[in-house]
Write an enzyme that holds these catalytic residues in place. Sequence first.
Site, PDB file in Angstrom:
ATOM      1  N   GLY A   1       0.079   5.351  -4.496  1.00 29.02           N
ATOM      2  CA  GLY A   1      -0.558   6.606  -4.914  1.00 29.02           C
ATOM      3  C   GLY A   1       0.012   7.802  -4.158  1.00 29.02           C
ATOM      4  O   GLY A   1       0.343   8.835  -4.753  1.00 29.02           O
ATOM      5  N   ARG A   2       0.155   7.646  -2.843  1.00 31.63           N
ATOM      6  CA  ARG A   2       0.691   8.758  -2.034  1.00 31.63           C
ATOM      7  C   ARG A   2       2.156   9.016  -2.368  1.00 31.63           C
ATOM      8  O   ARG A   2       2.611  10.154  -2.397  1.00 31.63           O
ATOM      9  CB  ARG A   2       0.539   8.421  -0.532  1.00 31.63           C
ATOM     10  CG  ARG A   2      -0.854   8.698  -0.013  1.00 31.63           C
ATOM     11  CD  ARG A   2      -1.089   8.049   1.320  1.00 31.63           C
ATOM     12  NE  ARG A   2      -1.302   6.612   1.178  1.00 31.63           N
ATOM     13  CZ  ARG A   2      -1.206   5.745   2.174  1.00 31.63           C
ATOM     14  NH1 ARG A   2      -0.863   6.149   3.383  1.00 31.63           N
ATOM     15  NH2 ARG A   2      -1.436   4.452   1.965  1.00 31.63           N
TER      16      ARG A   2
ATOM     17  N   ARG B   1     -11.945   1.638  -8.725  1.00 29.45           N
ATOM     18  CA  ARG B   1     -11.074   2.801  -8.967  1.00 29.45           C
ATOM     19  C   ARG B   1     -11.351   3.375 -10.361  1.00 29.45           C
ATOM     20  O   ARG B   1     -11.937   2.696 -11.209  1.00 29.45           O
ATOM     21  CB  ARG B   1      -9.600   2.387  -8.858  1.00 29.45           C
ATOM     22  CG  ARG B   1      -9.220   2.047  -7.441  1.00 29.45           C
ATOM     23  CD  ARG B   1      -7.727   1.896  -7.262  1.00 29.45           C
ATOM     24  NE  ARG B   1      -7.456   1.669  -5.853  1.00 29.45           N
ATOM     25  CZ  ARG B   1      -6.287   1.856  -5.267  1.00 29.45           C
ATOM     26  NH1 ARG B   1      -5.257   2.272  -5.968  1.00 29.45           N
ATOM     27  NH2 ARG B   1      -6.128   1.634  -3.977  1.00 29.45           N
TER      28      ARG B   1
ATOM     29  N   HIS C   1       2.588   3.074  -9.085  1.00 32.27           N
ATOM     30  CA  HIS C   1       2.475   1.611  -9.183  1.00 32.27           C
ATOM     31  C   HIS C   1       3.720   1.028  -9.863  1.00 32.27           C
ATOM     32  O   HIS C   1       4.234  -0.010  -9.456  1.00 32.27           O
ATOM     33  CB  HIS C   1       1.220   1.229  -9.968  1.00 32.27           C
ATOM     34  CG  HIS C   1      -0.053   1.630  -9.271  1.00 32.27           C
ATOM     35  ND1 HIS C   1      -0.274   1.410  -7.931  1.00 32.27           N
ATOM     36  CD2 HIS C   1      -1.174   2.260  -9.722  1.00 32.27           C
ATOM     37  CE1 HIS C   1      -1.468   1.869  -7.592  1.00 32.27           C
ATOM     38  NE2 HIS C   1      -2.029   2.392  -8.656  1.00 32.27           N
TER      39      HIS C   1
ATOM     40  N   SER D   1      -7.161  -5.891  -5.537  1.00 35.05           N
ATOM     41  CA  SER D   1      -8.247  -6.507  -4.773  1.00 35.05           C
ATOM     42  C   SER D   1      -9.553  -6.495  -5.557  1.00 35.05           C
ATOM     43  O   SER D   1      -9.709  -5.743  -6.531  1.00 35.05           O
ATOM     44  CB  SER D   1      -8.439  -5.747  -3.454  1.00 35.05           C
ATOM     45  OG  SER D   1      -9.067  -4.509  -3.700  1.00 35.05           O
TER      46      SER D   1
ATOM     47  N   ARG E   1      -0.513   8.412 -10.466  1.00 34.41           N
ATOM     48  CA  ARG E   1      -0.653   7.197  -9.659  1.00 34.41           C
ATOM     49  C   ARG E   1      -0.041   6.004 -10.397  1.00 34.41           C
ATOM     50  O   ARG E   1       0.554   5.119  -9.778  1.00 34.41           O
ATOM     51  CB  ARG E   1      -2.132   6.946  -9.337  1.00 34.41           C
ATOM     52  CG  ARG E   1      -2.744   8.007  -8.430  1.00 34.41           C
ATOM     53  CD  ARG E   1      -4.206   7.699  -8.127  1.00 34.41           C
ATOM     54  NE  ARG E   1      -4.346   6.432  -7.442  1.00 34.41           N
ATOM     55  CZ  ARG E   1      -4.191   6.255  -6.125  1.00 34.41           C
ATOM     56  NH1 ARG E   1      -3.894   7.285  -5.341  1.00 34.41           N
ATOM     57  NH2 ARG E   1      -4.337   5.070  -5.585  1.00 34.41           N
TER      58      ARG E   1
ATOM     59  N   LEU F   1      11.070 -20.732  -4.378  1.00 35.10           N
ATOM     60  CA  LEU F   1      10.014 -19.925  -3.750  1.00 35.10           C
ATOM     61  C   LEU F   1       8.664 -20.121  -4.449  1.00 35.10           C
ATOM     62  O   LEU F   1       8.574 -20.079  -5.678  1.00 35.10           O
ATOM     63  CB  LEU F   1      10.410 -18.442  -3.821  1.00 35.10           C
ATOM     64  CG  LEU F   1       9.376 -17.452  -3.278  1.00 35.10           C
ATOM     65  CD1 LEU F   1       9.249 -17.570  -1.751  1.00 35.10           C
ATOM     66  CD2 LEU F   1       9.736 -16.032  -3.675  1.00 35.10           C
TER      67      LEU F   1
ATOM     68  N   GLU G   1       1.203 -13.197  12.305  1.00 34.18           N
ATOM     69  CA  GLU G   1       1.720 -12.031  13.015  1.00 34.18           C
ATOM     70  C   GLU G   1       1.586 -10.848  12.060  1.00 34.18           C
ATOM     71  O   GLU G   1       1.872 -10.975  10.860  1.00 34.18           O
ATOM     72  CB  GLU G   1       3.199 -12.239  13.393  1.00 34.18           C
ATOM     73  CG  GLU G   1       3.445 -13.434  14.294  1.00 34.18           C
ATOM     74  CD  GLU G   1       2.813 -13.288  15.672  1.00 34.18           C
ATOM     75  OE1 GLU G   1       2.591 -12.131  16.106  1.00 34.18           O
ATOM     76  OE2 GLU G   1       2.529 -14.315  16.304  1.00 34.18           O
TER      77      GLU G   1
ATOM     78  N   ASP H   1       0.839  -1.206   0.000  1.00 35.01           N
ATOM     79  CA  ASP H   1       0.000   0.000   0.000  1.00 35.01           C
ATOM     80  C   ASP H   1       0.873   1.255   0.000  1.00 35.01           C
ATOM     81  O   ASP H   1       1.950   1.257   0.590  1.00 35.01           O
ATOM     82  CB  ASP H   1      -0.899  -0.032   1.243  1.00 35.01           C
ATOM     83  CG  ASP H   1      -2.088   0.906   1.105  1.00 35.01           C
ATOM     84  OD1 ASP H   1      -2.311   1.445  -0.004  1.00 35.01           O
ATOM     85  OD2 ASP H   1      -2.786   1.104   2.104  1.00 35.01           O
ATOM     86  N   GLY H   2       0.358   2.299  -0.652  1.00 38.90           N
ATOM     87  CA  GLY H   2       1.029   3.605  -0.584  1.00 38.90           C
ATOM     88  C   GLY H   2       1.614   4.092  -1.897  1.00 38.90           C
ATOM     89  O   GLY H   2       2.257   5.146  -1.933  1.00 38.90           O
TER      90      GLY H   2
ATOM     91  N   ARG I   1       2.050  -5.058   6.030  1.00 41.24           N
ATOM     92  CA  ARG I   1       1.271  -4.057   5.296  1.00 41.24           C
ATOM     93  C   ARG I   1       2.005  -2.727   5.369  1.00 41.24           C
ATOM     94  O   ARG I   1       2.273  -2.215   6.461  1.00 41.24           O
ATOM     95  CB  ARG I   1      -0.141  -3.895   5.862  1.00 41.24           C
ATOM     96  CG  ARG I   1      -0.920  -2.838   5.065  1.00 41.24           C
ATOM     97  CD  ARG I   1      -2.378  -2.779   5.392  1.00 41.24           C
ATOM     98  NE  ARG I   1      -3.022  -1.832   4.484  1.00 41.24           N
ATOM     99  CZ  ARG I   1      -4.275  -1.885   4.111  1.00 41.24           C
ATOM    100  NH1 ARG I   1      -5.063  -2.823   4.564  1.00 41.24           N
ATOM    101  NH2 ARG I   1      -4.770  -0.978   3.282  1.00 41.24           N
TER     102      ARG I   1
HETATM  103  C1  FPP Z   1      -2.007   0.014  -3.362  1.00 43.91           C
HETATM  104  O1  FPP Z   1      -1.507   1.333  -3.259  1.00 43.91           O
HETATM  105  C2  FPP Z   1      -1.351  -0.684  -4.473  1.00 43.91           C
HETATM  106  C3  FPP Z   1      -2.003  -1.263  -5.533  1.00 43.91           C
HETATM  107  C4  FPP Z   1      -3.475  -1.271  -5.672  1.00 43.91           C
HETATM  108  C5  FPP Z   1      -1.251  -1.895  -6.642  1.00 43.91           C
HETATM  109  C6  FPP Z   1      -0.072  -2.740  -6.256  1.00 43.91           C
HETATM  110  C7  FPP Z   1       0.675  -3.080  -7.473  1.00 43.91           C
HETATM  111  C8  FPP Z   1       2.014  -3.059  -7.604  1.00 43.91           C
HETATM  112  C9  FPP Z   1       2.939  -2.760  -6.504  1.00 43.91           C
HETATM  113  C10 FPP Z   1       2.552  -3.334  -8.953  1.00 43.91           C
HETATM  114  C11 FPP Z   1       3.406  -4.509  -9.101  1.00 43.91           C
HETATM  115  C12 FPP Z   1       2.852  -5.794  -8.669  1.00 43.91           C
HETATM  116  C13 FPP Z   1       3.062  -6.997  -9.279  1.00 43.91           C
HETATM  117  C14 FPP Z   1       2.990  -8.213  -8.451  1.00 43.91           C
HETATM  118  C15 FPP Z   1       3.334  -7.181 -10.716  1.00 43.91           C
HETATM  119  P1  FPP Z   1      -2.521   2.545  -3.416  1.00 43.91           P
HETATM  120  O2  FPP Z   1      -2.703   2.855  -4.851  1.00 43.91           O
HETATM  121  O3  FPP Z   1      -3.809   2.229  -2.684  1.00 43.91           O
HETATM  122  O4  FPP Z   1      -1.759   3.708  -2.682  1.00 43.91           O
HETATM  123  P2  FPP Z   1      -2.409   4.912  -1.844  1.00 43.91           P
HETATM  124  O5  FPP Z   1      -3.028   4.297  -0.616  1.00 43.91           O
HETATM  125  O6  FPP Z   1      -1.219   5.746  -1.505  1.00 43.91           O
HETATM  126  O7  FPP Z   1      -3.386   5.603  -2.733  1.00 43.91           O
END
Ligand code: FPP
Length: 244
Positions: free
Chosen positions: A21-22, A69, A35, A63, A31, A129, A205, A18-19, A186
């Site tokens: 976008g920020r 979105r 990613h 998700s 955004r 893995l 955990e 997570d994070g 997280r």
């Molecule tokens: C959440 O951050 C992140 C996502 C919805 C996308 C995660 C995807 C990647 C890290 C790309 C690579 C992944 C693979 C496995 C190929 P957010 O957009 O909710 O951030 P925010 O809370 O700051 O808005």
Amino acid sequence: MAGAPAKVLPRHVAITMDGNGRWAAARGQTRAAGHKAGLAPVRMCIQECGQRGIEALTLFAFSSENWARPAAEVGSLMGLFFEALETEIAELHERNVRMRFIGARRNLPVRLQARLAAAEERTAGNTGLKLQVAASYGGRWDIVQAATELARACASGAMRPEEITEERFAKALSLGTLPDAELLIRTGGEQRLSNFLLWHCAYAELFFTPRLWPDFGVTDFEEALAFFASRERRFGQVPGQRAP
Ligand code: FPP
């Protein structure tokens, strides 16, 4: 180091990334750029888990709720997954990683579905893995699809309701026979599960960090592992009851 106690490692690490976008907003970037920057810590975690002999890593990439979105962001994420598979698959295969995708994959773009299937097929025989990428995934979806599978088996006479045990139910979930998640990381500061691996995190955990995903580095990962090693895992028993 000779004589040093072996560090207790989780068998299965799950990560909510997570994070992005920020991270991008703080730099005046889109955004989508956030990613894209999230790919580097993905590579790092795969490498670290592989080198340390951690059995399984499951990443929450998209998700069930992320479909809500803006269409442009969803489109850029689908494009990123598609391209990342193309650029990364050879190295993942080289690293002996076995890739699987969990989630409602029929909701994904058809050409992405084909690429996921090809990646799974190519790496199916690998013994290193076990990497799971959750896309269009929700923990409740997973539980419902398992319940549907078992209900069908009962309706067809292939099994009896009394035969549904926790073990049998878990096998019908999308992670199948993989061990439960033992450490959930997280990033991004929120402290919730957000519908990720609800069944499999029963005794996980939980490691929460304010670090935004693109900034998540090796030392952060090591901190999460050290946190795990420091926990006494009791599984409902009393302190000191379980052997270390
Ligand atoms: C959440 O951050 C992140 C996502 C919805 C996308 C995660 C995807 C990647 C890290 C790309 C690579 C992944 C693979 C496995 C190929 P957010 O957009 O909710 O951030 P925010 O809370 O700051 O808005």
